[in-house]
Design a protein around this motif. Structure first.
Motif, PDB file in Angstrom:
ATOM      1  N   HIS A   1       0.288   4.052   1.540  1.00 35.78           N
ATOM      2  CA  HIS A   1      -0.016   4.941   2.659  1.00 35.78           C
ATOM      3  C   HIS A   1       1.236   5.368   3.422  1.00 35.78           C
TER       4      HIS A   1
ATOM      5  N   ALA B   1       2.093   3.965  -6.891  1.00 37.28           N
ATOM      6  CA  ALA B   1       0.768   3.514  -6.452  1.00 37.28           C
ATOM      7  C   ALA B   1      -0.073   3.138  -7.661  1.00 37.28           C
TER       8      ALA B   1
ATOM      9  N   CYS C   1       0.851  -1.206   0.000  1.00 36.58           N
ATOM     10  CA  CYS C   1       0.000   0.000   0.000  1.00 36.58           C
ATOM     11  C   CYS C   1       0.884   1.252   0.000  1.00 36.58           C
TER      12      CYS C   1
ATOM     13  N   ALA D   1     -13.452   1.726   1.474  1.00 43.99           N
ATOM     14  CA  ALA D   1     -12.573   2.277   0.444  1.00 43.99           C
ATOM     15  C   ALA D   1     -11.207   1.592   0.475  1.00 43.99           C
ATOM     16  N   ILE D   2     -10.674   1.350   1.665  1.00 45.69           N
ATOM     17  CA  ILE D   2      -9.363   0.714   1.774  1.00 45.69           C
ATOM     18  C   ILE D   2      -9.405  -0.716   1.241  1.00 45.69           C
TER      19      ILE D   2
ATOM     20  N   SER E   1      -9.456  -0.734  -2.451  1.00 43.09           N
ATOM     21  CA  SER E   1      -8.136  -0.504  -3.052  1.00 43.09           C
ATOM     22  C   SER E   1      -7.308  -1.782  -3.059  1.00 43.09           C
TER      23      SER E   1
ATOM     24  N   TRP F   1      -8.372   7.151  -1.884  1.00 42.53           N
ATOM     25  CA  TRP F   1      -8.696   6.138  -2.885  1.00 42.53           C
ATOM     26  C   TRP F   1      -9.987   6.576  -3.569  1.00 42.53           C
ATOM     27  N   LYS F   2      -9.883   6.876  -4.871  1.00 44.19           N
ATOM     28  CA  LYS F   2     -11.025   7.371  -5.634  1.00 44.19           C
ATOM     29  C   LYS F   2     -11.684   8.549  -4.913  1.00 44.19           C
TER      30      LYS F   2
ATOM     31  N   GLY G   1      -6.163   4.816  -9.279  1.00 45.19           N
ATOM     32  CA  GLY G   1      -7.282   4.889  -8.341  1.00 45.19           C
ATOM     33  C   GLY G   1      -6.931   5.711  -7.119  1.00 45.19           C
ATOM     34  N   TYR G   2      -5.633   5.750  -6.791  1.00 42.09           N
ATOM     35  CA  TYR G   2      -5.192   6.602  -5.685  1.00 42.09           C
ATOM     36  C   TYR G   2      -5.134   8.055  -6.150  1.00 42.09           C
ATOM     37  N   THR G   3      -5.490   8.959  -5.272  1.00 42.45           N
ATOM     38  CA  THR G   3      -5.518  10.376  -5.592  1.00 42.45           C
ATOM     39  C   THR G   3      -4.782  11.167  -4.524  1.00 42.45           C
TER      40      THR G   3
END
Length: 510
Positions: free
Chosen positions: A229, A479, A227, A402-403, A406, A496-497, A482-484
């Motif tokens: 993060h 990443a 991930c 959401a997580i 992803s 995520w989105k 889809g990740y922003t």
């Protein structure tokens, strides 16, 4: 509210009359176990309910500011209740709980109404926003049962909650869809909470701490590798720290929580490489102080960093401070005149956000008194610390949906690495948010706006991040799609989105 999905709160109580409940969980609103009419009735009488929504996760005391407005609503619209088919039900509720003011009833119902909308939004996230997809109907039913079960647990209706949990377990699979997988974690959390609640008439919820395990260590390592993060947090932090150290010869970093408990000092290995290769004023000495609960683990990371510093020909010093954050004192850090100090806090301070707020305020004051040139703060951008259990449940389901979505985009269904991250890392967070209370509940995530207010009250001033181009390029390279990343008043929010996950910000003392 959008049609197609709603929850009728009365369904969760079976034959039990909730207006007979006397001992309630203090984490519920005073009227959260009263019977209510269906949401369709609410929609038909929308004029009655046009009152401000009490945001229980941000400022649940706002109801005090609305007393006069609520009283006018009561005086003009009470006849609508007493003259309707459901009026006798409300009258019965008022008779049995006469001490509770009517405005509490209104605000509690409003919370229920908007909580149902939150659940619909969560379901939409889990199902990819496509109600027509195969299996989405089953997913909606699972969401409805989850909210019904959460309400039954909140009201300590063990019989009905246990029956719902049994039904839910047959439909929530650890290796199922992302919807089923996140549901399995919430089902376990609800089961744990149900096992810990005291009988009706008692106060509060008993708690227990989750033991640290090798599985959780492995899961944390997988989250770091797979991930973005944590790695994104390290990138933003190190870029900001390098800028703060530009032109400085003697520098010192205090790492709160020391690498989140990771077995290796990944963040600081990257910083050393950056500092060793910088142009201009040479770096004469770098010191890192690691703060954590395990002295043995801190020393292991310190030895690793010393070896790497030697290979980079850096003059390096390491200090291990075995302590929890609440007990830190200025003298623990051996500050030296002439050193430029930076404080690094990644996913740590939310554990200090307790009911009294005193612990966090005290720690922030201690950190401010150290006069750092910069403080890097990274926290989950979520609202998991509201005063009401059901509100926390809704927010957590929406966030972790959401997580898990992803993870579904990054790894196949039967990848054991995915299951380990879900069950032993994110699942442990979910269990702490949902099943624990009091000192045992440490996953008290809050929104970036709340952290801004808190940091300013402690005396810190914002140091806006200005590396949006670099951050965007990093995200594209490290990443999945889809990740922003969004810039929000000088902070960076990774999502995520567009659903926020973590927020990074920087602060200074002058």
């Amino acid at each position: 509210m959008a049609s197609g999905f709603y929850v009728q709160p009365c369904e969760v109580y079976g034959n039990n009359k909730c207006d007979e409940v006397i001992g309630l969980d203090l984490n519920l609103s005073s009227m959260s176990c009263l019977p209510f009419p269906s949401l369709s009735t609410l929609e038909n009488n929308s004029a009655v309910w046009e009152i401000p929504f009490i945001d229980e996760t941000r400022n649940h005391k706002r109801v005090k500011l609305e007393d006069s407005a609520d009283e006018s609503i009561i005086s003009t619209n009470y006849s609508l209740y007493s003259g309707s088919a459901s009026g006798s039900m409300y009258t019965s509720g008022f008779n049995s709980l006469s001490r509770i003011q009517f405005r509490d009833h209104i605000s509690a119902y409003t919370r229920r109404y908007l909580a149902a909308e939150k659940m619909e939004e969560a379901a939409s996230t889990l199902l990819g926003g496509e109600p027509e997809e195969e299996g989405s109907e089953d997913g909606m039913k699972l969401v409805q049962k989850l909210i019904s079960c959460a309400e039954a647990v909140a009201c300590r209706d063990k019989t009905h909650a246990s029956a719902l949990l049994s039904e839910l377990r047959t439909n929530a699979q650890v290796f199922g869809t992302s919807f089923q997988r996140v549901a399995s974690c919430f089902i376990q959390a609800l089961s744990d909470r149900l096992a810990l609640v005291q009988p009706l008439g008692a106060v509060g919820v008993t708690t227990k701490m989750t033991a640290v395990s090798s599985e959780k260590d492995e899961a944390l390592h997988l989250v770091y590798e797979i991930c973005p993060h944590i790695r994104f947090s390290h990138f933003v932090a190190n870029t900001s720290i390098s800028e703060a150290f530009e032109g400085e010869s003697y520098v010192h970093v205090i790492d709160l929580g020391m690498t989140l408990g990771l077995l290796h000092g990944y963040q600081w290995l990257n910083l050393m490489e950056s500092l060793a290769s910088r142009t201009g004023q040479p770096l004469r000495r770098l010191r890192i102080t690691g703060v954590g609960d395990s002295g043995e683990r801190l020393e292991a990371i310190g030895n690793e960093l010393k070896l790497y510093a030697q290979s980079m020909e850096l003059d390096f010093g390491f200090l291990a401070v075995e302590s929890n954050l609440e007990n830190l004192k200025a003298e623990d850090f051996n500050l030296i005149d002439g050193e430029v100090l930076v404080i690094n806090s990644i996913l740590q301070l939310h554990c200090l956000v307790k009911e009294s707020r005193g612990a966090l305020n005290s720690v922030l004051q201690t950190l401010y008194d150290l006069s750092p040139k910069l403080m890097v703060l990274v926290e989950q951008d979520s609202s998991h610390n509201g005063p009401f259990f059901l509100g926390r449940f809704m927010e957590a389901l929406h966030n972790y949906s959401a997580i898990f979505d992803s993870l579904d985009a990054m790894l196949p269904r039967y990848d054991t690495r995915r299951a380990k991250m879900e069950q032993f890392y994110f699942g442990e967070e979910i269990k702490n948010i949902v099943s624990c209370e009091g000192p045992a509940r440490v996953e008290r995530h809050e929104r970036v706006d709340q952290w801004r207010r808190r940091m300013r009250r402690a005396g810190f001033q914002p140091a806006p991040l200005k590396m949006i181009t670099q951050a965007t390029k990093w995200l594209e390279m490290n990443a999945s799609e889809g990740y922003t990343i969004v810039e929000d008043k000088g902070c960076f929010v990774l999502g995520w989105k567009s659903k926020p996950i973590i927020a990074a910000s920087c602060w200074r003392c002058f």
